[in-house]
Scaffold this active site. Structure first.
Site, PDB file in Angstrom:
ATOM      1  N   ASN A  36       0.834  -1.212   0.000  1.00  0.00           N
ATOM      2  CA  ASN A  36       0.000   0.000   0.000  1.00  0.00           C
ATOM      3  C   ASN A  36       0.872   1.267   0.000  1.00  0.00           C
ATOM      4  OD1 ASN A  36      -2.558   1.182  -0.124  1.00  0.00           O
ATOM      5  ND2 ASN A  36      -2.567   1.572   2.072  1.00  0.00           N
ATOM      6  N   SER A 125      -5.220   2.689  17.541  1.00  0.00           N
ATOM      7  CA  SER A 125      -6.289   3.516  16.973  1.00  0.00           C
ATOM      8  C   SER A 125      -7.358   3.780  18.012  1.00  0.00           C
ATOM      9  CB  SER A 125      -6.889   2.744  15.791  1.00  0.00           C
ATOM     10  OG  SER A 125      -8.130   3.277  15.416  1.00  0.00           O
ATOM     11  N   ALA A 126      -8.058   4.895  17.849  1.00  0.00           N
ATOM     12  CA  ALA A 126      -9.210   5.196  18.702  1.00  0.00           C
ATOM     13  C   ALA A 126     -10.306   4.149  18.548  1.00  0.00           C
ATOM     14  CB  ALA A 126      -9.761   6.570  18.346  1.00  0.00           C
ATOM     15  N   TYR A 149     -10.699  -5.457  12.539  1.00  0.00           N
ATOM     16  CA  TYR A 149      -9.581  -4.507  12.602  1.00  0.00           C
ATOM     17  C   TYR A 149      -9.355  -4.050  14.039  1.00  0.00           C
ATOM     18  CZ  TYR A 149      -7.035  -0.091  12.080  1.00  0.00           C
ATOM     19  OH  TYR A 149      -6.125   0.930  12.218  1.00  0.00           O
ATOM     20  N   LYS A 153      -6.085  -4.528  16.818  1.00  0.00           N
ATOM     21  CA  LYS A 153      -5.384  -3.466  17.548  1.00  0.00           C
ATOM     22  C   LYS A 153      -5.430  -3.738  19.063  1.00  0.00           C
ATOM     23  CE  LYS A 153      -3.939  -1.077  14.054  1.00  0.00           C
ATOM     24  NZ  LYS A 153      -2.501  -1.098  13.713  1.00  0.00           N
ATOM     25  N   TYR A 177      -4.212   6.702  17.561  1.00  0.00           N
ATOM     26  CA  TYR A 177      -4.461   7.844  16.679  1.00  0.00           C
ATOM     27  C   TYR A 177      -5.958   8.090  16.571  1.00  0.00           C
ATOM     28  CZ  TYR A 177      -0.086   5.893  14.632  1.00  0.00           C
ATOM     29  OH  TYR A 177       1.146   5.344  14.395  1.00  0.00           O
ATOM     30  N   PHE A 178      -6.332   9.341  16.480  1.00  0.00           N
ATOM     31  CA  PHE A 178      -7.715   9.674  16.162  1.00  0.00           C
ATOM     32  C   PHE A 178      -7.825   9.769  14.623  1.00  0.00           C
ATOM     33  CE2 PHE A 178     -10.302   9.731  19.967  1.00  0.00           C
ATOM     34  CZ  PHE A 178      -9.347   9.190  20.805  1.00  0.00           C
ATOM     35  N   PRO A 293     -23.744   2.910   8.273  1.00  0.00           N
ATOM     36  CA  PRO A 293     -23.874   1.949   9.383  1.00  0.00           C
ATOM     37  C   PRO A 293     -22.567   1.833  10.162  1.00  0.00           C
ATOM     38  CG  PRO A 293     -24.693   0.993   7.334  1.00  0.00           C
ATOM     39  CD  PRO A 293     -24.046   2.301   6.968  1.00  0.00           C
TER      40      PRO A 293
HETATM   41  P1  NAD Z   1      -0.610   2.771   5.096  1.00  0.00           P
HETATM   42  O1  NAD Z   1      -1.339   1.644   4.447  1.00  0.00           O
HETATM   43  O2  NAD Z   1      -0.375   4.005   4.292  1.00  0.00           O
HETATM   44  O3  NAD Z   1       0.796   2.265   5.659  1.00  0.00           O
HETATM   45  C1  NAD Z   1       1.032   0.940   6.039  1.00  0.00           C
HETATM   46  C2  NAD Z   1       2.306   0.503   5.352  1.00  0.00           C
HETATM   47  O4  NAD Z   1       2.579  -0.852   5.736  1.00  0.00           O
HETATM   48  C3  NAD Z   1       2.192   0.518   3.823  1.00  0.00           C
HETATM   49  O5  NAD Z   1       3.317   1.162   3.270  1.00  0.00           O
HETATM   50  C4  NAD Z   1       2.163  -0.953   3.442  1.00  0.00           C
HETATM   51  O6  NAD Z   1       2.765  -1.190   2.185  1.00  0.00           O
HETATM   52  C5  NAD Z   1       2.917  -1.604   4.578  1.00  0.00           C
HETATM   53  N1  NAD Z   1       2.537  -2.982   4.874  1.00  0.00           N
HETATM   54  C6  NAD Z   1       1.297  -3.510   4.965  1.00  0.00           C
HETATM   55  N2  NAD Z   1       1.359  -4.823   5.254  1.00  0.00           N
HETATM   56  C7  NAD Z   1       2.679  -5.126   5.362  1.00  0.00           C
HETATM   57  C8  NAD Z   1       3.396  -6.314   5.627  1.00  0.00           C
HETATM   58  N3  NAD Z   1       2.754  -7.482   5.857  1.00  0.00           N
HETATM   59  N4  NAD Z   1       4.736  -6.269   5.664  1.00  0.00           N
HETATM   60  C9  NAD Z   1       5.406  -5.105   5.416  1.00  0.00           C
HETATM   61  N5  NAD Z   1       4.772  -3.946   5.140  1.00  0.00           N
HETATM   62  C10 NAD Z   1       3.433  -3.964   5.099  1.00  0.00           C
HETATM   63  O7  NAD Z   1      -1.400   3.107   6.442  1.00  0.00           O
HETATM   64  P2  NAD Z   1      -1.216   4.320   7.452  1.00  0.00           P
HETATM   65  O8  NAD Z   1      -2.437   5.159   7.381  1.00  0.00           O
HETATM   66  O9  NAD Z   1       0.110   4.937   7.292  1.00  0.00           O
HETATM   67  O10 NAD Z   1      -1.301   3.513   8.833  1.00  0.00           O
HETATM   68  C11 NAD Z   1      -0.132   3.137   9.562  1.00  0.00           C
HETATM   69  C12 NAD Z   1      -0.556   2.456  10.844  1.00  0.00           C
HETATM   70  O11 NAD Z   1      -1.401   3.333  11.595  1.00  0.00           O
HETATM   71  C13 NAD Z   1      -1.352   1.167  10.662  1.00  0.00           C
HETATM   72  O12 NAD Z   1      -0.951   0.260  11.665  1.00  0.00           O
HETATM   73  C14 NAD Z   1      -2.787   1.608  10.896  1.00  0.00           C
HETATM   74  O13 NAD Z   1      -3.586   0.537  11.376  1.00  0.00           O
HETATM   75  C15 NAD Z   1      -2.606   2.671  11.955  1.00  0.00           C
HETATM   76  N6  NAD Z   1      -3.696   3.670  12.008  1.00  0.00           N
HETATM   77  C16 NAD Z   1      -3.988   4.414  10.895  1.00  0.00           C
HETATM   78  C17 NAD Z   1      -5.033   5.349  10.956  1.00  0.00           C
HETATM   79  C18 NAD Z   1      -5.397   6.186   9.749  1.00  0.00           C
HETATM   80  O14 NAD Z   1      -6.478   6.779   9.754  1.00  0.00           O
HETATM   81  N7  NAD Z   1      -4.562   6.287   8.713  1.00  0.00           N
HETATM   82  C19 NAD Z   1      -5.756   5.517  12.138  1.00  0.00           C
HETATM   83  C20 NAD Z   1      -5.412   4.759  13.252  1.00  0.00           C
HETATM   84  C21 NAD Z   1      -4.371   3.836  13.174  1.00  0.00           C
HETATM   85  N1  UFG Z   2     -18.043  10.858   6.291  1.00  0.00           N
HETATM   86  C1  UFG Z   2     -18.938  11.420   5.396  1.00  0.00           C
HETATM   87  N2  UFG Z   2     -18.769  11.137   4.075  1.00  0.00           N
HETATM   88  C2  UFG Z   2     -17.745  10.355   3.606  1.00  0.00           C
HETATM   89  C3  UFG Z   2     -16.846   9.793   4.531  1.00  0.00           C
HETATM   90  C4  UFG Z   2     -17.026  10.066   5.875  1.00  0.00           C
HETATM   91  O1  UFG Z   2     -19.868  12.125   5.784  1.00  0.00           O
HETATM   92  O2  UFG Z   2     -17.667  10.152   2.376  1.00  0.00           O
HETATM   93  C5  UFG Z   2     -18.178  11.200   7.735  1.00  0.00           C
HETATM   94  C6  UFG Z   2     -18.351  10.013   8.645  1.00  0.00           C
HETATM   95  O3  UFG Z   2     -19.716   9.665   8.774  1.00  0.00           O
HETATM   96  C7  UFG Z   2     -17.718  10.527   9.949  1.00  0.00           C
HETATM   97  C8  UFG Z   2     -16.610  11.468   9.458  1.00  0.00           C
HETATM   98  O4  UFG Z   2     -16.965  11.812   8.130  1.00  0.00           O
HETATM   99  O5  UFG Z   2     -18.656  11.298  10.653  1.00  0.00           O
HETATM  100  C9  UFG Z   2     -15.229  10.830   9.457  1.00  0.00           C
HETATM  101  O6  UFG Z   2     -15.265   9.605   8.739  1.00  0.00           O
HETATM  102  P1  UFG Z   2     -13.931   8.843   8.293  1.00  0.00           P
HETATM  103  O7  UFG Z   2     -14.360   7.655   7.490  1.00  0.00           O
HETATM  104  O8  UFG Z   2     -12.985   9.792   7.679  1.00  0.00           O
HETATM  105  O9  UFG Z   2     -13.272   8.398   9.681  1.00  0.00           O
HETATM  106  P2  UFG Z   2     -13.860   7.467  10.849  1.00  0.00           P
HETATM  107  O10 UFG Z   2     -13.828   8.297  12.096  1.00  0.00           O
HETATM  108  O11 UFG Z   2     -15.126   6.833  10.489  1.00  0.00           O
HETATM  109  O12 UFG Z   2     -12.771   6.286  10.902  1.00  0.00           O
HETATM  110  C10 UFG Z   2     -11.427   6.534  11.241  1.00  0.00           C
HETATM  111  C11 UFG Z   2     -10.501   5.502  10.607  1.00  0.00           C
HETATM  112  C12 UFG Z   2     -10.743   4.134  11.172  1.00  0.00           C
HETATM  113  C13 UFG Z   2     -10.677   4.163  12.680  1.00  0.00           C
HETATM  114  C14 UFG Z   2     -11.608   5.223  13.208  1.00  0.00           C
HETATM  115  C15 UFG Z   2     -11.464   5.355  14.707  1.00  0.00           C
HETATM  116  O13 UFG Z   2     -10.730   5.452   9.208  1.00  0.00           O
HETATM  117  O14 UFG Z   2      -9.705   3.277  10.731  1.00  0.00           O
HETATM  118  O15 UFG Z   2     -11.277   6.489  12.632  1.00  0.00           O
HETATM  119  O16 UFG Z   2     -10.158   5.696  14.997  1.00  0.00           O
HETATM  120  F1  UFG Z   2     -11.078   2.955  13.148  1.00  0.00           F
END
Ligand code: NAD
Ligand code: UFG
Length: 336
Positions: A36, A125-126, A149, A153, A177-178, A293
């Protein structure tokens, strides 16, 4: 100065953290399978940082590869980002999520133990707080999962806590993270979601660039100021700084911590659309549609524990987040 291994370091949050760690004087090694991440991320990191980037391409579940990395690099600590992260997809493919997220962490911890490396920062994650009316959420709120998921975590956090409780040589930083958004100030790295993003900010970005016609606002009948969902959006550069502070605290004190990384302030969906419209210079079109949902009305962090334990405070505003996102996505379009 320490030498830090970043698993998933070519991804969205990992690449921003890479740059902050280098700025803070650390040497950083990336391990990523690029499932990714774009192939040109290391080259972009080199351009921004002015330093060569060390990358191991491979899977975090590959114990032989991990042993080689620890043998070749004198690693002092690890930041573990590598994971699958789409909540909806995790419901369809729980085994993939458990295997990558839980299996990956356990393989990594075993390799760390064998290499005598016991400092780790974990991307949580939150989502571990489940659906709750208690807002802003403190870290001692019970953990509960509503998706595979979230299960991965909570399991990851628990495994780390158990190991640290049994052996004081381990120090673990659990960062919840939020809603991370925005992009690096260089506009050379940022979030790169698929064709139709699930998350709000990347979706708005694609409407702003004209790739998608209209934003769907998922419900305007929540009990919030304008009826739309409230989230605690945090700039990815602030989040990156949280990792530097967490690692420094682990290295300096040897004490574990589990903290929220958010701003403590929520924004509604309509506020985000307005801020993005101001950033890109035109009113972005949207429709109000049904609630999604599984969505909760409000999700915000109680931020004081991160401030007290690791000295973390988010500085950047929603306008900063939208402006940096727009600079990144509009730059990508201009160069394509
Ligand atoms: P991302 O997908 O951009 O980054 C994850 C990276 O890990 C990618 O570069 C991917 O190629 C690599 N990867 C995936 N599976 C792998 C494997 N088996 N071996 C080696 N590399 C692998 O995602 P991100 O948004 O940067 O998220 C990073 C971390 O933060 C994740 O653990 C995610 O669960 C956590 N997180 C993200 C968010 C968010 O909203 N982005 C929120 C809360 C927690
Ligand atoms: N929303 C819309 N339209 C869209 C997408 C989202 O109205 O097209 C709204 C959602 O209903 C929510 C807000 O925008 O009210 C944020 O939604 P996101 O999908 O951007 O984020 P979430 O808070 O739903 O989810 C994120 C991460 C999840 C994590 C969660 C709690 O994507 O991985 O925060 O940490 F689990």
């Amino acid at each position: 100065m320490s030498r830090i291994l970043l698993t998933g370091g070519a991804g969205y949050i990992g690449s921003h953290t890479y740059l902050r760690l280098v700025e803070a004087g650390h040497q950083v090694v990336i391990l990523d399978n690029f499932m990714n991440a774009r192939d040109d991320v290391p080259e972009r990191l080199e351009r921004i940082s002015g330093h060569p980037v060390t990358v191991y391409r491979g899977d975090v579940r590959d114990r032989v590869l991990l042993d080689r990395v620890f043998a070749e690099q004198a690693i002092d600590g690890v930041v573990h980002f590598a994971a699958l992260k789409a909540v909806g997809e995790s419901v369809q493919k729980p085994l993939d999520y458990i295997h990558t997220n839980v299996g990956g962490l356990l393989t990594l911890m075993a390799a760390m133990e064998a290499a005598d490396v016991r400092r780790i920062v974990f991307s949580s994650s939150a989502t571990v707080y489940g659906d709750t009316d208690i807002q802003p959420i403190p870290e001692d709120h019970p953990r509960t999962y509503a998706s595979p998921y979230a299960y991965t975590k909570i399991t990851g956090e628990t495994a780390l806590e158990q190991v640290a409780a049994a052996d004081s040589r381990w120090a673990v930083g659990i960062l919840r993270y939020f809603n991370p958004v925005g992009a690096h100030r260089s506009a050379l790295i940022g979030e790169d979601p698929g064709d139709i993003p699930n998350n709000l900010m990347p979706y708005i970005a694609k409407v702003a660039t004209g790739e998608l016609p209209k934003i769907s606002v998922f419900g305007d009948d929540y009990d919030t100021s304008d009826g739309t969902g409230v989230r605690d959006y945090i700039h990815v550069e602030d989040l990156a700084q949280g990792h530097v502070l967490s690692l420094n605290a682990l290295i300096e004190t040897g004490q574990s911590h589990a903290v929220n990384l958010g701003t403590g302030t929520g924004s509604t969906v309509l506020e985000v659309i307005r801020a993005y419209s101001a950033a890109c210079g035109r009113d972005l079109p949207y429709d109000i549609v049904d609630r999604r949902p599984g969505d909760v009305a409000v999700l915000t962090a109680r931020p004081d524990k991160a401030r007290d334990l690791i000295g973390f405070e988010a500085r950047r505003t929603l306008d900063d987040m939208c402006r940096s996102s727009w600079a990144w996505v509009s730059g990508q379009i201009a160069n394509s």
